[in-house]
Design a protein around this motif. Structure first.
Motif, PDB file in Angstrom:
ATOM      1  N   MET A 162      50.864  56.232  41.199  1.00  0.00           N
ATOM      2  CA  MET A 162      51.363  57.516  40.742  1.00  0.00           C
ATOM      3  C   MET A 162      52.408  57.385  39.640  1.00  0.00           C
ATOM      4  O   MET A 162      52.681  58.347  38.921  1.00  0.00           O
ATOM      5  N   GLU A 163      52.991  56.196  39.485  1.00  0.00           N
ATOM      6  CA  GLU A 163      53.974  55.980  38.420  1.00  0.00           C
ATOM      7  C   GLU A 163      53.320  55.762  37.063  1.00  0.00           C
ATOM      8  O   GLU A 163      53.981  55.846  36.027  1.00  0.00           O
ATOM      9  N   TYR A 164      52.039  55.471  37.067  1.00  0.00           N
ATOM     10  CA  TYR A 164      51.354  55.155  35.808  1.00  0.00           C
ATOM     11  C   TYR A 164      51.418  56.320  34.828  1.00  0.00           C
ATOM     12  O   TYR A 164      51.531  56.120  33.614  1.00  0.00           O
ATOM     13  N   ARG A 165      51.364  57.537  35.362  1.00  0.00           N
ATOM     14  CA  ARG A 165      51.376  58.715  34.493  1.00  0.00           C
ATOM     15  C   ARG A 165      52.764  58.999  33.930  1.00  0.00           C
ATOM     16  O   ARG A 165      52.914  59.729  32.963  1.00  0.00           O
TER      17      ARG A 165
ATOM     18  N   ALA B  55      42.853  50.000  33.075  1.00  0.00           N
ATOM     19  CA  ALA B  55      43.634  50.366  34.259  1.00  0.00           C
ATOM     20  C   ALA B  55      42.792  50.032  35.486  1.00  0.00           C
ATOM     21  O   ALA B  55      41.725  50.605  35.684  1.00  0.00           O
ATOM     22  N   TRP B  56      43.255  49.086  36.286  1.00  0.00           N
ATOM     23  CA  TRP B  56      42.511  48.562  37.438  1.00  0.00           C
ATOM     24  C   TRP B  56      43.205  49.038  38.707  1.00  0.00           C
ATOM     25  O   TRP B  56      44.365  48.695  38.954  1.00  0.00           O
TER      26      TRP B  56
ATOM     27  N   ALA C 108      43.768  61.348  42.661  1.00  0.00           N
ATOM     28  CA  ALA C 108      42.880  62.320  42.025  1.00  0.00           C
ATOM     29  C   ALA C 108      43.339  62.642  40.610  1.00  0.00           C
ATOM     30  O   ALA C 108      44.516  62.920  40.375  1.00  0.00           O
ATOM     31  N   GLY C 109      42.403  62.588  39.676  1.00  0.00           N
ATOM     32  CA  GLY C 109      42.675  62.961  38.301  1.00  0.00           C
ATOM     33  C   GLY C 109      43.177  61.842  37.409  1.00  0.00           C
ATOM     34  O   GLY C 109      43.122  61.957  36.175  1.00  0.00           O
ATOM     35  N   LEU C 110      43.654  60.732  38.004  1.00  0.00           N
ATOM     36  CA  LEU C 110      44.244  59.680  37.176  1.00  0.00           C
ATOM     37  C   LEU C 110      43.189  58.963  36.335  1.00  0.00           C
ATOM     38  O   LEU C 110      43.422  58.647  35.159  1.00  0.00           O
ATOM     39  N   ALA C 111      42.023  58.694  36.928  1.00  0.00           N
ATOM     40  CA  ALA C 111      40.962  58.023  36.175  1.00  0.00           C
ATOM     41  C   ALA C 111      40.568  58.857  34.950  1.00  0.00           C
ATOM     42  O   ALA C 111      40.346  58.308  33.855  1.00  0.00           O
ATOM     43  N   ASP C 112      40.494  60.161  35.125  1.00  0.00           N
ATOM     44  CA  ASP C 112      40.148  61.033  33.995  1.00  0.00           C
ATOM     45  C   ASP C 112      41.212  60.964  32.904  1.00  0.00           C
ATOM     46  O   ASP C 112      40.894  60.988  31.706  1.00  0.00           O
ATOM     47  N   GLU C 113      42.484  60.859  33.300  1.00  0.00           N
ATOM     48  CA  GLU C 113      43.566  60.755  32.321  1.00  0.00           C
ATOM     49  C   GLU C 113      43.427  59.470  31.502  1.00  0.00           C
ATOM     50  O   GLU C 113      43.648  59.457  30.293  1.00  0.00           O
ATOM     51  N   VAL C 114      43.064  58.381  32.174  1.00  0.00           N
ATOM     52  CA  VAL C 114      42.893  57.098  31.478  1.00  0.00           C
ATOM     53  C   VAL C 114      41.738  57.185  30.487  1.00  0.00           C
ATOM     54  O   VAL C 114      41.860  56.773  29.320  1.00  0.00           O
ATOM     55  N   ARG C 115      40.617  57.719  30.943  1.00  0.00           N
ATOM     56  CA  ARG C 115      39.445  57.806  30.062  1.00  0.00           C
ATOM     57  C   ARG C 115      39.694  58.757  28.890  1.00  0.00           C
ATOM     58  O   ARG C 115      39.200  58.527  27.789  1.00  0.00           O
ATOM     59  N   LYS C 116      40.475  59.779  29.115  1.00  0.00           N
ATOM     60  CA  LYS C 116      40.740  60.772  28.078  1.00  0.00           C
ATOM     61  C   LYS C 116      41.422  60.138  26.856  1.00  0.00           C
ATOM     62  O   LYS C 116      41.215  60.578  25.721  1.00  0.00           O
TER      63      LYS C 116
ATOM     64  N   GLY D 186      40.984  56.962  25.998  1.00  0.00           N
ATOM     65  CA  GLY D 186      40.178  55.841  25.523  1.00  0.00           C
ATOM     66  C   GLY D 186      40.254  54.584  26.345  1.00  0.00           C
ATOM     67  O   GLY D 186      39.665  53.560  25.965  1.00  0.00           O
ATOM     68  N   GLY D 187      40.974  54.607  27.468  1.00  0.00           N
ATOM     69  CA  GLY D 187      41.092  53.416  28.300  1.00  0.00           C
ATOM     70  C   GLY D 187      39.901  53.209  29.213  1.00  0.00           C
ATOM     71  O   GLY D 187      39.091  54.122  29.430  1.00  0.00           O
ATOM     72  N   THR D 188      39.779  52.006  29.760  1.00  0.00           N
ATOM     73  CA  THR D 188      38.724  51.649  30.714  1.00  0.00           C
ATOM     74  C   THR D 188      39.292  51.680  32.124  1.00  0.00           C
ATOM     75  O   THR D 188      40.372  51.129  32.374  1.00  0.00           O
ATOM     76  N   VAL D 189      38.582  52.308  33.036  1.00  0.00           N
ATOM     77  CA  VAL D 189      39.000  52.367  34.436  1.00  0.00           C
ATOM     78  C   VAL D 189      38.185  51.366  35.236  1.00  0.00           C
ATOM     79  O   VAL D 189      36.953  51.310  35.118  1.00  0.00           O
ATOM     80  N   GLU D 190      38.841  50.584  36.052  1.00  0.00           N
ATOM     81  CA  GLU D 190      38.164  49.631  36.926  1.00  0.00           C
ATOM     82  C   GLU D 190      38.517  49.972  38.371  1.00  0.00           C
ATOM     83  O   GLU D 190      39.682  49.935  38.776  1.00  0.00           O
ATOM     84  N   GLU D 191      37.501  50.337  39.151  1.00  0.00           N
ATOM     85  CA  GLU D 191      37.674  50.631  40.569  1.00  0.00           C
ATOM     86  C   GLU D 191      36.595  49.895  41.356  1.00  0.00           C
ATOM     87  O   GLU D 191      35.574  49.490  40.802  1.00  0.00           O
ATOM     88  N   SER D 192      36.824  49.746  42.660  1.00  0.00           N
ATOM     89  CA  SER D 192      35.897  49.004  43.496  1.00  0.00           C
ATOM     90  C   SER D 192      35.923  49.562  44.910  1.00  0.00           C
ATOM     91  O   SER D 192      36.945  50.100  45.359  1.00  0.00           O
ATOM     92  N   ASP D 193      34.794  49.409  45.616  1.00  0.00           N
ATOM     93  CA  ASP D 193      34.764  49.804  47.024  1.00  0.00           C
ATOM     94  C   ASP D 193      35.058  48.622  47.946  1.00  0.00           C
ATOM     95  O   ASP D 193      34.947  48.722  49.169  1.00  0.00           O
ATOM     96  N   LEU D 194      35.452  47.490  47.373  1.00  0.00           N
ATOM     97  CA  LEU D 194      35.795  46.319  48.166  1.00  0.00           C
ATOM     98  C   LEU D 194      37.129  46.518  48.875  1.00  0.00           C
ATOM     99  O   LEU D 194      37.985  47.300  48.434  1.00  0.00           O
ATOM    100  N   ASP D 195      37.326  45.795  49.982  1.00  0.00           N
ATOM    101  CA  ASP D 195      38.654  45.706  50.559  1.00  0.00           C
ATOM    102  C   ASP D 195      39.616  45.265  49.454  1.00  0.00           C
ATOM    103  O   ASP D 195      39.295  44.373  48.658  1.00  0.00           O
TER     104      ASP D 195
END
Length: 306
Positions: A223-226, A239-240, A247-255, A257-266
């Motif tokens: 939450m501090e990233y914003r 942004a990994w 909610a909404g942070l990934a959209d802010e990164v993409r807006k 021009g950044g790349t979002v990296e997320e995973s369903d792994l532990d």
């Protein structure tokens, strides 16, 4: 030829499972339910301490703080202090244990049973099967955290939604086989984000990239990233998130021009992917991850004044 660091990274599912199986031999060194505990370490070990402190307190096992050993607050009272030190020789950790000896019960997790920590801590869990030759620490740190997770699991104190060690090990096996996206390997900059216990993992991922490859990385609570750091985000920058991003942070990164990296792994298994990326990043730049610049396996300072 496979680097020594890569081989140690690949061994983590096995060492995590071994840590869980060996739990019964190590409980004397671990916190008791209800105790007020401080966990200390340096560098990577401090980041594992941060992750564990969040897990333990969120799971209702007891109030838990984590400190870099050099910043330990001697005026604050604890029922137990737990040290994490791969080498068993880290000066700042030994100074804390020596000063607390006979006053506060202490435990330690280490990889080497022939080092001074064995005499300074009241009880020691030796994870020698997870010891490393590499300067860059990978499997000992995560194996120590796996042992601590297994202990919480055995006492029905895992926070809701946190996987078992066996489930995390299975995810780590997946993480070892997943391809690393070219957008990651070629990134100009990476920011690692975590929430709760995964913030410690985000800090550790950033450190691995800096240690192995001299990469420009940062880490923040998600939450501090914003609140400022997003200003550096743009094309070629990642942004990994360890765990789901707010909610909404990934959209802010993409807006921007950044790349979002997320995973369903532990999240601990996702750290394995970040470790692999650190090696790939180094090798892509002609660096040897086994011989990082300006680093030694243990930091031993002369005559620390307690």
């Amino acid at each position: 030829m496979t680097s020594r660091t890569s081989a140690e990274i690949a061994s983590q599912p096995a060492t995590w499972r071994q840590a869980a199986r060996s739990l019964g031999r190590h409980t004397a060194a671990l916190p008791r339910r209800g105790e007020r505990v401080a966990v200390i370490g340096c560098g990577t070990s401090w980041f594992m301490a941060l992750a564990y402190a969040e897990l333990r307190e969120a799971g209702g096992h007891g109030e838990t703080d984590a400190f870099a050993a050099s910043a330990f607050p001697y005026g604050r009272r604890y029922d137990r202090v737990l040290a994490i030190t791969r080498s068993g020789t880290t000066s700042e950790v030994l100074a804390v244990l020596a000063r607390l000896r006979g006053d506060v019960p202490t435990g330690a997790l280490t990889a080497d049973p022939t080092t001074p920590v064995m005499d300074l801590a009241d009880a020691v869990a030796v994870l020698d099967f997870a010891d490393e030759e590499s300067v860059v620490q990978t499997r000992f740190a995560t194996t120590a955290l796996a042992l601590l997770r297994a202990h919480l699991e055995s006492e029905d104190a895992l926070p809701e939604g946190v996987a078992t060690v066996e489930e995390a090990a299975g995810d780590a096996e997946r993480a070892l086989g997943l391809p690393l996206d070219e957008a990651l390997v070629s990134a100009e900059q990476l920011t690692f984000l975590g929430t709760g216990w995964t913030y410690g993992l985000a800090l550790e991922a950033g450190l691995k990239m800096r240690e192995a490859a001299g990469a420009w990385t940062e880490a923040y609570p998600a939450m501090e990233y914003r609140h400022g750091p997003i200003s550096i985000t743009g094309p070629g920058r990642v942004a990994w998130g360890f765990g789901a991003l707010p909610a909404g942070l990934a959209d802010e990164v993409r807006k921007v021009g950044g790349t979002v990296e997320e995973s369903d792994l532990d999240p601990m298994a996702d750290l394995v992917r970040a470790q692999r990326l650190a090696v790939a990043f180094a090798e892509a730049r002609g660096l040897d991850p086994d011989t990082p610049r300006n680093l030694t396996r243990s930091v031993v300072l002369a005559d620390l004044d307690d």
